[in-house]
Design a protein around this motif. Structure first.
Motif, PDB file in Angstrom:
ATOM      1  N   ASP A 312       0.831  -1.198   0.000  1.00 24.83           N
ATOM      2  CA  ASP A 312       0.000   0.000   0.000  1.00 24.83           C
ATOM      3  C   ASP A 312       0.860   1.240   0.000  1.00 24.83           C
ATOM      4  O   ASP A 312       1.712   1.421   0.857  1.00 24.83           O
ATOM      5  CB  ASP A 312      -0.891  -0.009   1.250  1.00 24.83           C
ATOM      6  N   GLY A 314      -0.126   4.295   0.497  1.00 23.82           N
ATOM      7  CA  GLY A 314      -0.573   5.295   1.468  1.00 23.82           C
ATOM      8  C   GLY A 314      -1.340   6.421   0.807  1.00 23.82           C
ATOM      9  O   GLY A 314      -1.358   6.593  -0.409  1.00 23.82           O
ATOM     10  N   LEU A 315      -1.993   7.217   1.618  1.00 23.15           N
ATOM     11  CA  LEU A 315      -2.783   8.351   1.155  1.00 23.15           C
ATOM     12  C   LEU A 315      -2.187   9.622   1.720  1.00 23.15           C
ATOM     13  O   LEU A 315      -2.025   9.759   2.922  1.00 23.15           O
ATOM     14  CB  LEU A 315      -4.233   8.201   1.635  1.00 23.15           C
ATOM     15  N   PRO A 324      -3.271   9.667  -5.311  1.00 19.40           N
ATOM     16  CA  PRO A 324      -4.017   8.404  -5.398  1.00 19.40           C
ATOM     17  C   PRO A 324      -3.454   7.346  -4.457  1.00 19.40           C
ATOM     18  O   PRO A 324      -2.289   7.364  -4.068  1.00 19.40           O
ATOM     19  CB  PRO A 324      -3.818   7.988  -6.860  1.00 19.40           C
ATOM     20  N   ARG A 325      -4.296   6.422  -4.082  1.00 21.70           N
ATOM     21  CA  ARG A 325      -3.884   5.279  -3.260  1.00 21.70           C
ATOM     22  C   ARG A 325      -3.422   4.169  -4.198  1.00 21.70           C
ATOM     23  O   ARG A 325      -4.209   3.631  -4.971  1.00 21.70           O
ATOM     24  CB  ARG A 325      -5.062   4.807  -2.405  1.00 21.70           C
ATOM     25  N   ASN A 327      -1.885   0.504  -5.324  1.00 18.69           N
ATOM     26  CA  ASN A 327      -1.794  -0.898  -4.936  1.00 18.69           C
ATOM     27  C   ASN A 327      -0.349  -1.384  -4.973  1.00 18.69           C
ATOM     28  O   ASN A 327       0.058  -2.235  -4.185  1.00 18.69           O
ATOM     29  CB  ASN A 327      -2.647  -1.768  -5.868  1.00 18.69           C
ATOM     30  N   ASP A 365       5.377   2.210   5.122  1.00 21.52           N
ATOM     31  CA  ASP A 365       5.028   0.821   5.367  1.00 21.52           C
ATOM     32  C   ASP A 365       6.125   0.141   6.182  1.00 21.52           C
ATOM     33  O   ASP A 365       7.318   0.373   5.956  1.00 21.52           O
ATOM     34  CB  ASP A 365       4.846   0.095   4.027  1.00 21.52           C
ATOM     35  N   CYS A 375       6.701   9.693  -6.139  1.00 21.31           N
ATOM     36  CA  CYS A 375       5.450  10.435  -6.030  1.00 21.31           C
ATOM     37  C   CYS A 375       5.499  11.573  -7.044  1.00 21.31           C
ATOM     38  O   CYS A 375       6.487  12.317  -7.110  1.00 21.31           O
ATOM     39  CB  CYS A 375       5.282  10.985  -4.610  1.00 21.31           C
ATOM     40  N   GLU A 481       0.174   3.658 -11.757  1.00 15.75           N
ATOM     41  CA  GLU A 481       0.274   2.523 -10.838  1.00 15.75           C
ATOM     42  C   GLU A 481       1.601   1.813 -11.097  1.00 15.75           C
ATOM     43  O   GLU A 481       2.009   1.632 -12.252  1.00 15.75           O
ATOM     44  CB  GLU A 481      -0.878   1.555 -11.099  1.00 15.75           C
TER      45      GLU A 481
END
Length: 489
Positions: A312, A314-315, A324-325, A327, A365, A375, A481
């Motif tokens: 994940d 994260g937000l 965006p979150r 996967n 994480d 990012c 993604e």
């Protein structure tokens, strides 16, 4: 003389490595990037056999000179110890080694590598810890001072300096760096090199080897007056002046004892056996078994194929734009994918400090704690930039050229039609216009009757230009993604 030589070499390495993390121009890494690659743990993580052999040979010949010259965290401890000496001289005393703590932490460190629990590795790895301290605390101050100088120079029509944006620092990384700085500094002020000799896993491994080093400080008992000056000035607290013995596993070859001895009773000389702590035979065998087991575990950790899994991202809410979150987090070109990157990265933050676009951010994480992720809030990954691959000392990001980068796909763009301005009847199509790989095309959406973006995943490189320049707010209509395994086109 030996002490002066050691101090000069230590300052050269310390200043050079510090500049690697402070520099935002990319010039320093061209000349001093090798200093990061000769650090012990990065060499092990990158399987740099030449460097590993060289460090082992140097340790077997001269003892733990790595800890007193090459390791930046070790030199930083010497600086704090020097400050402590200004307040109270002759303040050290011989102390028994905390063998149980040293081996317990080494086992936990190796277990963390084997199990993929990066938090353990990232927190106590010496080079990475120092890198986080400099990049998280030192670099913002360094850039701020540079901007002040640039502003003053501009007023005098000089453009020798230029202003740059101060990079935002992750709260987790900043707190970790600050706690480490305070902890290591306090321990150094109190007990000198106790961190190196009780906590640092690299110190434990090199300490085991240095027990049998050929050259080491040795006390000539026939000349020793028993004054105890050597013991009271030994920041490793490894000299027992009463018995005339020096614990070779903890001695960092700082040469302080030689300079302080008024009787000329201590010499750095060839001594294959003398100078170690003289343990019993059973003790030696036990230590050897522990070392061999730990070494085998480290080797297994390097070769272990960790199971691939989604992580994940994260937000993060920044200003008026919501990221965006993900996967699958995005990793830089050259890192080959999640498995390779997480297995080799020690979260030293050198790539974060070197990234000119401020695209790399530390992960929150637990499994990949503080390992960089990409990012696209402040920019996109430009095809000509390969800075992170040039500075990485561990092989987590393999060095690539700009031409090679243009054929590596690190992610795939994903369209969220309900966020798209074109789907609402507004003229846009900006993502298709700016895509350098021509992977985004505008196609008719029969549900809305308008043209919307569509992505050809076989062409998409995951550079993030479409996401960064998308005008939709608060959520972009297109985002990238990550790929678990990078693809070469």
């Amino acid at each position: 003389m030996l002490r002066k030589i050691r101090i000069i070499l230590a300052l050269i390495f310390f200043i050079g490595i510090t500049l690697l993390f402070l520099d935002f121009t990319g010039v320093v890494s061209l000349y001093l990037g090798w200093m990061a690659k000769v650090q012990f743990l990065p060499a092990v993580m990158s399987l740099n056999v030449g460097v590993i052999i060289a460090l082992v040979v140097v340790t077997l010949l001269f003892g733990r000179v790595y800890c007193s010259i090459i390791c930046p965290l070790g030199v930083m401890q010497d600086f704090f110890a020097w400050i402590g000496d200004r307040f109270k001289k002759n303040r050290y005393r011989y102390s028994k080694p905390l063998t149980w703590l040293r081996w317990t932490l080494l086992v936990l460190f190796v277990a963390g590598m084997l199990l993929g629990v990066n938090a353990i590795v990232a927190v106590i790895a010496p080079y990475s810890s120092y890198g986080r301290i400099v990049s998280s605390i030192g670099q913002p101050v360094y850039v701020w001072l540079n901007n002040i100088i640039a502003s003053i120079a501009e007023k005098h029509d000089s453009y020798a300096f230029y202003s740059v944006e101060v990079k935002a620092v992750s709260a987790v990384t900043l707190v970790t760096a600050a706690v480490m700085l305070v902890l290591v500094g306090a321990l150094s002020l109190w007990r000198g090199r106790i961190w190196c000799n009780s906590i640092c896993p690299v110190g434990t491994v090199l300490g085991f080897l240095s027990r049998w080093s050929l050259m080491k400080p040795v006390i000539d008992k026939s000349k020793c007056s028993g004054c105890g000056r050597c013991e009271r000035n030994c920041k490793a607290e490894c000299i027992n002046s009463k018995t005339g013995e020096i614990d070779g596993s903890r001695c960092v070859a700082c040469m302080n004892c030689i300079g302080k001895c008024k009787s000329d009773a201590i010499r750095f000389k060839l001594s294959p056996v003398a100078g170690r702590r003289s343990p019993s035979v059973g003790e030696v065998d036990s230590s050897r078994r522990k070392f061999l087991v730990s070494s085998a575990a480290v080797g297994a950790a390097m070769a272990l194929q960790a199971q691939e899994e989604n992580i994940d991202g994260g937000l993060a809410v920044i200003e008026d734009r919501v990221m965006p979150r993900l996967n699958t987090p995005l990793k830089p070109a050259g890192s080959r994918g999640l498995r390779h990157f997480s297995k080799h990265c020690t979260a030293c933050q050198l790539c974060v400090a070197a990234c000119p676009g401020n695209l790399l951010r530390p992960s929150k994480d637990l499994k990949t704690l503080m390992q960089p992720e990409m990012c696209f809030h402040d920019g996109y990954c430009r095809p000509e930039c390969v800075k992170c691959s040039e500075v990485c000392p561990t092989g987590a990001i393999v060095k690539i050229t700009a031409d090679e980068k243009t054929s590596i796909s690190i992610g795939r763009a994903v369209v969220v039609v309900q966020n798209c301005l074109s789907a609402r009847g507004e003229q846009c199509g900006h993502c298709a216009d700016v895509c350098p790989a021509e992977a985004v095309k505008m196609v008719r959406d029969y549900a809305s009757g308008y043209d919307v973006p569509a992505v050809d995943e076989n062409r998409c490189l995951g550079c993030g230009k479409c996401e960064y320049l998308c005008p939709a707010r608060p959520l972009a209509a297109i985002y990238v993604e990550g790929r678990e395994q990078h693809v070469s086109r």
